[in-house]
Scaffold this motif. Structure first.
Motif, short mmCIF file in Angstrom:
data_model
loop_
_atom_site.label_atom_id
_atom_site.label_comp_id
_atom_site.label_asym_id
_atom_site.label_seq_id
_atom_site.Cartn_x
_atom_site.Cartn_y
_atom_site.Cartn_z
N THR A 14 3.62 -14.00 -14.64
CA THR A 14 3.07 -12.83 -13.95
C THR A 14 2.00 -12.13 -14.78
N SER A 15 2.09 -12.27 -16.10
CA SER A 15 1.11 -11.63 -16.97
C SER A 15 -0.29 -12.24 -16.82
N GLN A 16 -0.35 -13.46 -16.25
CA GLN A 16 -1.64 -14.12 -16.07
C GLN A 16 -2.35 -13.68 -14.80
N PHE A 17 -1.64 -12.99 -13.92
CA PHE A 17 -2.26 -12.53 -12.68
C PHE A 17 -3.20 -11.36 -13.00
N PRO A 18 -4.41 -11.37 -12.45
CA PRO A 18 -5.36 -10.29 -12.76
C PRO A 18 -4.81 -8.92 -12.39
N LEU A 19 -5.08 -7.97 -13.25
CA LEU A 19 -4.64 -6.61 -12.98
C LEU A 19 -5.48 -6.02 -11.85
N ILE A 20 -4.81 -5.25 -11.01
CA ILE A 20 -5.52 -4.55 -9.94
C ILE A 20 -6.25 -3.36 -10.54
N PRO A 21 -7.58 -3.27 -10.35
CA PRO A 21 -8.33 -2.17 -10.97
C PRO A 21 -7.84 -0.81 -10.50
N GLN A 22 -7.90 0.14 -11.39
CA GLN A 22 -7.55 1.50 -11.03
C GLN A 22 -8.68 2.15 -10.24
N LYS A 23 -8.31 2.91 -9.24
CA LYS A 23 -9.31 3.52 -8.36
C LYS A 23 -9.48 5.01 -8.71
N LYS A 24 -10.73 5.39 -8.95
CA LYS A 24 -11.07 6.80 -9.10
C LYS A 24 -11.95 7.19 -7.92
N MET A 25 -11.37 7.98 -7.04
CA MET A 25 -12.03 8.23 -5.76
C MET A 25 -12.94 9.46 -5.78
N ARG A 124 -19.04 -3.67 -10.07
CA ARG A 124 -18.23 -4.04 -8.92
C ARG A 124 -18.32 -2.96 -7.85
N VAL A 125 -17.86 -3.35 -6.65
CA VAL A 125 -17.80 -2.43 -5.52
C VAL A 125 -16.40 -2.49 -4.94
N MET A 126 -15.86 -1.34 -4.57
CA MET A 126 -14.57 -1.27 -3.92
C MET A 126 -14.76 -0.77 -2.50
N PHE A 127 -14.16 -1.47 -1.54
CA PHE A 127 -14.13 -1.03 -0.14
C PHE A 127 -12.69 -0.71 0.22
N SER A 128 -12.48 0.46 0.77
CA SER A 128 -11.15 0.87 1.21
C SER A 128 -11.21 1.09 2.72
N TYR A 129 -10.38 0.34 3.44
CA TYR A 129 -10.37 0.44 4.90
C TYR A 129 -8.95 0.25 5.40
N GLY A 130 -8.38 1.31 5.93
CA GLY A 130 -7.01 1.24 6.41
C GLY A 130 -6.07 0.86 5.27
N ASN A 131 -5.31 -0.23 5.48
CA ASN A 131 -4.38 -0.71 4.46
C ASN A 131 -5.03 -1.69 3.49
N TYR A 132 -6.32 -1.96 3.68
CA TYR A 132 -7.00 -2.94 2.85
C TYR A 132 -7.82 -2.27 1.75
N THR A 133 -7.73 -2.83 0.56
CA THR A 133 -8.61 -2.44 -0.54
C THR A 133 -9.24 -3.72 -1.08
N ILE A 134 -10.55 -3.79 -1.05
CA ILE A 134 -11.28 -5.00 -1.44
C ILE A 134 -12.15 -4.69 -2.64
N PHE A 135 -11.96 -5.45 -3.70
CA PHE A 135 -12.83 -5.35 -4.87
C PHE A 135 -13.71 -6.59 -4.93
#
Length: 273
Positions: A14-25, A124-135
């Motif tokens: 599990t440590s090899q899975f990329p970390l989900i970036p922290q979001k500062k909105m 990078r760019v983050m898109f937040s739409y409904g339940n989806y967060t796309i980096f």
């Protein structure tokens, strides 16, 4: 039936899975989701698939305080969409966004959720739409000045019903060369002839007499696959095609203008011989 079956699955740490970036909105930008989808729909088809030219594999996206622009090109065609709408941003932003992330967002946008939230960072760019967060990472490089390729003196103007043109091209393309996918347009004031030829099988011709044309008679050839990709995104009943000389780019427009947005498409012609 499965009592004697045994499976051992090898899993990654599990440590090899990329970390989900922290979001500062704090600096998030809110955009009209429906119009953002329209911008993607009108440009993504012109993106290049050649990985050795990464800049052309993404969509150029520019925002100012009063407009948005999306452009894509593969060197043979250009798709440009401009949306006139005020945006609350302190300074202009322009980036090249990979197509894959935008296409995923395009598929999940619905009428139920009207707003896309966007956070643009340096890499990078983050898109937040409904339940989806796309980096998605930004493609590095400078998008070329595509406006230099757009002609300004295309005085041969053809206005024709899009459905009739599309159907005629579809039929004629059955005998187009599989090497060039070439169909020829022979345009005169009172007659439009579309033809193709395949050396081993024969040729096809179709005549259309319901259209408007202003200019000098000309013969010009297009790759019918690229032509169809443009016809598929034109929204109006009729399409306007502005042409110059047979070796010069042609421009395609919706016939009815919109106050909120404009779209134009460029297609390079093929050699007649």
């Amino acid at each position: 039936l499965c009592d004697n079956s045994k499976f051992n699955l090898l899993c990654a740490e599990t440590s090899q899975f990329p970390l989900i970036p922290q979001k500062k909105m704090d600096d998030v930008i809110e955009l009209d989701a429906k119009m953002f989808k329209k911008m993607i729909d009108n440009t993504h088809f012109a993106v290049s698939t050649e990985i050795n030219r990464p800049i052309f594999t993404g969509i150029f996206w520019k925002m100012t305080s009063d407009s948005q622009l999306m452009v894509a090109t593969d060197g043979k065609k250009i798709a440009e969409f401009t949306l006139s709408k005020q945006i609350d941003i302190p300074e202009p932003i322009d980036q090249i966004i990979p197509t894959k992330g935008l296409m995923f967002l395009d598929k999940v946008i619905t009428d139920d959720i009207p707003t896309v939230r966007v956070l643009i960072e340096s890499t990078r760019v983050m898109f937040s739409y409904g339940n989806y967060t796309i980096f998605t990472h930004i493609i590095e490089g400078r998008f070329p000045d595509y406006t230099k390729a757009i002609p300004v003196n295309n005085t041969n103007i053809l206005k024709i019903n899009k459905a009739k043109l599309k159907d005629a091209v579809k039929r004629v393309s059955l005998l187009a060369s599989e090497d060039t996918f070439k169909v020829k347009f022979d345009v005169k004031t009172d007659l439009l002839t579309i033809n193709s030829a395949k050396r081993e099988e024969g040729e096809a011709n179709e005549k259309i007499d319901e259209f408007e044309f202003k200019g000098d008679p000309l013969i010009i050839a297009f790759n019918y696959r690229y032509l169809n990709s443009i016809l598929n995104v034109v929204e109006t009943k009729d399409i306007e095609i502005r042409m110059g000389k047979p070796n010069e780019p042609a421009l395609f427009f919706n016939c009815d203008s919109e106050e909120k947005y404009t779209a134009r498409f460029l297609l390079m012609p093929l050699r007649l011989m």
